[in-house]
Design an enzyme around this catalytic site. Structure first.
Site, PDB file in Angstrom:
ATOM      1  CD  GLN A   1      -9.679 -24.268  51.898  1.00 13.46           C
ATOM      2  OE1 GLN A   1      -9.854 -23.420  52.547  1.00 13.46           O
ATOM      3  NE2 GLN A   1      -8.927 -25.493  51.567  1.00 13.46           N
TER       4      GLN A   1
ATOM      5  CG  ASP B   1     -38.966  -5.985  62.957  1.00 14.02           C
ATOM      6  OD1 ASP B   1     -37.570  -6.671  63.352  1.00 14.02           O
ATOM      7  OD2 ASP B   1     -39.923  -6.266  63.812  1.00 14.02           O
TER       8      ASP B   1
ATOM      9  N   GLY C   1      -5.920 -21.673  45.651  1.00 19.58           N
ATOM     10  CA  GLY C   1      -5.294 -20.137  45.212  1.00 19.58           C
ATOM     11  C   GLY C   1      -5.899 -19.292  44.129  1.00 19.58           C
TER      12      GLY C   1
ATOM     13  CD  GLU D   1     -30.628  -3.265  56.551  1.00 20.00           C
ATOM     14  OE1 GLU D   1     -31.896  -3.265  56.586  1.00 20.00           O
ATOM     15  OE2 GLU D   1     -30.764  -2.687  55.743  1.00 20.00           O
TER      16      GLU D   1
END
Lengths: 265, 381
Positions: free
Chosen positions: B336, B240, B340, B363
């Site tokens: 993006q 947690d 390239g 986790e």
């Protein structure tokens, strides 16, 4: 020993500085403030001297200015400074280097400092005057733009190395003395997390005009002889000239331009 | 972002940011390409207190707490997620359970060294046959006099190659499922402790992930963490907290994606103008920044709840789920925007894209986080 490090809150070098509408000040909007980098050398040097001496030496950091200077004081405390003093009062607003030095000199006098360290200049207004003026007012020796510092074994003198034209100069001064720090003097430490947690618990003492033996007309704008009349933006950079053609032609043209237009060769 | 950090947290952020930018960033690409564990950096981080943020001062730490930890983790992960996970594991998965469940002897024995980085730790729950089904673990411990004899294999152990100690969840009662598991503190120098091959990972390449195996490994009964039979509870409670750290890692990676994308959108020109002037790019950047801020606030909220001792399992899962999915979307869009160039090692977004992927897996996978959240909503615990 008592070491005082003078620190200033200045705009981050990455902040975009804009001139305010009145043309006589800087627009504070959107500026991020940091501990003046040269003052970081001063704090670090104070801490190193304290660590070397291993006695009851204390390092007190002092900053003058509006409420925001508390941030740089807290940073210096987190680095390991023992105490911090915020010198602030509306009466100090608009002071020139000399008027500010008058105030800081009085604060330092109350501290009975043996060594006063500062940055070689603030990276905001670049005047590099306040520290020198403080030494003059206090009537103590000063060495400015220092790259190496040694306290004598009897703690009565300090030797400072300064870069001068063509070489280094070694200056020995009796204490108390004032030194301004240059890049290369040391490598400032990062504030450690235990240091930050300790700094959180420390009180920052506030000093105003009423705590000092100075009259209102000796400080701030009223006590200043130099006044900023106007700020100007830097002239825009002229457009870049592109050179066309094959490599040989380009080289030839570049050489001609450097000689005939730029007149550098 | 203008979230009002306290003066203390602002200083922590400043120190972490300066350390990240000046010390980690210049070597991060090289370390990641070479798969080199940043031992020197981790040592310095230990000296500055970055590894003992959840350890009280009494045990050699600085007691900064979870909020300060996530603020610092974000800065470190912004420049190197490999260094970031090493820091997160040491704080949240190793120090935290010892602070919470350890007796005085164990705390005094291990915490001062862990908090300063003199010792590194690892957390061993997963096995070749059990990941999300953590309670299906089969590594076993059999009592023999004053000690336990451990046998079994642990998988995907972060920092496992460097760890001096490992918190290992092992079955002490084959008749029970979750209540038959015990947590042990195991030292690497003990006979029967084997470190396997370093895994060749898609990302986090300068953090080590190894298989560990225990072969008739004798652990003194004094090294039982908590009590016999509560190991599974310790494991989940620890996760947690760890999840808040991983959520913060995702926020750090996403911030790096945003910074790189804004820079590229301002520099790169196409069709005669900066690509940042095209609405297609602007929408991507706006969405990235907005989701990033939402994720950061979820992380801050979970950390704050944990610091205040409030229930936080649901909020930690929400932060981890949202932040990790957000970071992957940010990394995809960052590549993006770079076109390239984004597919090349020459630009940093390629590494961010690979590093972001694991945040949806370790986790607790996104699927497990959704189960945790839903169980809280439906009261199915």
């Amino acid at each position: 020993m008592k070491i005082v490090a003078l620190v200033k809150s200045v705009p981050d070098t990455e902040s975009k500085i804009k001139i305010a509408a009145d043309g006589m000040s800087i627009d504070p909007q959107g500026i991020k403030y940091i501990l003046n980098p040269y003052d970081e050398f001063a704090v670090e040097e104070g801490l190193r001297i304290k660590e070397r001496l291993k006695d009851d030496t204390t390092v007190v950091v002092v900053s003058m200015g509006p409420e925001r200077v508390v941030d740089v004081l807290r940073t210096a405390l987190a680095m390991g400074a023992d105490d911090a003093i915020h010198v602030g009062d509306p009466a100090f607003d608009g002071g020139d280097s000399q008027a500010n030095a008058r105030v800081l000199a009085e604060v330092i006098r109350t501290l009975s400092a043996d060594l006063i360290l500062g940055g070689k200049q603030g990276i905001d207004y670049d005047a590099a005057q306040t520290c020198a003026a403080i030494a003059e007012i206090l009537g103590i020796p000063q060495a400015l733009i220092v790259t190496e510092l040694k306290i004598s074994d009897d703690k009565k003198t300090v030797t400072a190395r300064r870069r001068v034209e063509g070489g280094d100069e070694l200056v020995e001064m009796s204490l108390p003395a004032l030194v301004t720090c240059e890049k290369g003097l040391n490598e400032p430490r990062y504030a450690s997390l235990p240091g930050i947690m300790k700094a959180k618990k420390k009180e920052i003492k506030k000093v105003g005009l009423s705590d000092l033996p100075l009259k209102a007309d000796a400080v701030g704008a009223a006590g200043s002889k130099a006044k900023v009349v106007r700020y100007h933006n830097l002239p825009e950079r002229p457009p870049v000239k592109m050179i066309a053609g094959d490599v040989a032609t380009q080289a030839k043209e570049l050489a001609r331009l450097l000689r005939e237009e730029a007149k550098v060769i | 972002m203008q979230f009002p950090l306290s003066e203390e947290h602002r200083l922590i952020q400043q120190t972490a940011r300066e350390f990240a930018d000046h010390e980690i960033a210049p070597v991060a690409d090289k370390h990641n390409r070479e798969g080199k564990f940043p031992a020197e950096l981790v040592k310095r981080m230990g000296e500055l207190g970055f590894l003992g943020m959840l350890v009280p001062e009494t045990y050699g730490g600085n007691g900064v707490g979870n909020f300060g930890l996530v603020v610092a983790l974000e800065e470190v992960n912004r420049v190197c997620a490999s260094t970031g996970v090493t820091m997160s594991v040491q704080n949240s998965l190793v120090c935290a359970p010892i602070v919470h469940w350890g007796n005085e002897a164990l705390k005094h024995k291990y915490l001062p060294k862990l908090a300063t980085g003199e010792m590194l730790g690892a957390y061993a729950l997963s096995e070749p046959g059990s990941g999300s089904d953590a309670a299906g673990l089969v590594a076993s411990a059999v009592k023999d006099g004053d000690s336990y004899v451990l046998n079994g294999t642990k998988n995907f152990i972060t920092s496992g190659a460097e760890a001096d100690i490992v918190i290992a969840m092992v079955r002490t009662d084959p008749a029970q499922k979750t209540r038959g598991i015990t947590a042990f503190i195991v030292e690497r120098d003990w006979k029967g402790f084997h470190v396997g091959r370093k895994e060749d990972k898609m990302g986090l390449r300068s953090s080590s992930t190894v298989q560990l195996s225990f072969e008739d490994l004798r652990v003194p009964a004094a090294n039982v963490l908590g009590e016999i039979g509560i190991g599974f509870k310790i494991a989940l409670h620890t996760l947690d907290g760890g999840r808040i750290g991983i959520a913060s890692q995702a926020v750090g990676i996403a911030q790096a994606c945003l910074d790189a994308s804004v820079r590229y959108a301002e520099e790169r020109e196409a069709f005669g103008q900066q690509i940042g002037k095209f609405q297609a790019m602007q929408w991507k950047l706006a969405d990235m920044a907005t989701r990033l801020e939402a994720a950061r606030l979820l992380v801050y909220n979970a950390a704050r709840l944990k610091d205040q001792g409030e229930p936080h399992a649901k909020e930690a899962s929400m932060a981890k789920l949202f932040a990790s999915e957000m970071a992957n979307a940010a990394a995809r869009d960052a590549v993006q925007i770079h076109g390239g160039a984004g597919y090349l090692e020459d630009f940093p977004v390629e590494r961010y894209f690979r590093d972001a992927r694991i945040t949806e897996i370790y986790e607790g996978t996104s699927e497990i986080q959704r189960i945790v959240i839903a169980r809280h909503l439906l009261n199915l615990r």
